[in-house]
Design a protein around this motif. Sequence first.
Motif, mmCIF file in Angstrom:
data_model
loop_
_atom_site.group_PDB
_atom_site.id
_atom_site.type_symbol
_atom_site.label_atom_id
_atom_site.label_comp_id
_atom_site.label_asym_id
_atom_site.label_seq_id
_atom_site.Cartn_x
_atom_site.Cartn_y
_atom_site.Cartn_z
ATOM 1 N N LYS A 9 0.832 -1.210 0.000
ATOM 2 C CA LYS A 9 0.000 0.000 0.000
ATOM 3 C C LYS A 9 0.865 1.260 0.000
ATOM 4 N N GLU A 10 1.835 1.320 0.893
ATOM 5 C CA GLU A 10 2.699 2.490 0.995
ATOM 6 C C GLU A 10 3.591 2.628 -0.235
ATOM 7 N N GLU A 13 1.611 4.277 -2.900
ATOM 8 C CA GLU A 13 1.545 5.715 -2.639
ATOM 9 C C GLU A 13 2.846 6.402 -3.066
ATOM 10 N N GLU A 16 2.986 6.819 -6.793
ATOM 11 C CA GLU A 16 2.197 7.983 -7.220
ATOM 12 C C GLU A 16 2.972 9.279 -7.011
ATOM 13 N N LYS A 122 8.229 9.774 3.132
ATOM 14 C CA LYS A 122 7.401 8.578 2.942
ATOM 15 C C LYS A 122 8.266 7.335 2.722
#
Length: 154
Positions: A9-10, A13, A16, A122
Amino acid sequence: MNILGLPQKETKENIELLNTLLSNFQVYYQNLRGLHWNIRGKRFFDLHVKFEELYNQAQLRIDEIAERVLTLGGVPLHTFEDYLKNNKLAIAKNVSTDEEAVNVIIKSLSDLLVIEREILDKSDEINDEGTNSMMSDLITEQEKDIWMMQAFLG
């Protein structure tokens, strides 16, 4: 976890965010080409060469960012439509004076730093050292470029 041992999931992200950076680097690259082509005045010879150096460097970074997207399992954006949709940089149209051109570069690099620092944060959270290292290198390089451009302006 994905094949690289990163949370899916991360990582999605981060892909993106990397695509956002890729889009903005494409706009930065095109701005640099325009500055290179259109620069005029007494500093033409120095700036013409410097802008070519910067756009060649940006072209390499674009490729590295796209390859990182692929390494993480994503698909790099590759259309002008996508680039413009994700762009956060000012478009430098018909800029031909030395100080205005250098200010475009400073502002563009500052805006790229914002995106890169977000990616750095992130990627650090999920121990994505490949992306983290890339962002650290970009940030260091661009901070130096900003300093040099500011020194040029006096």
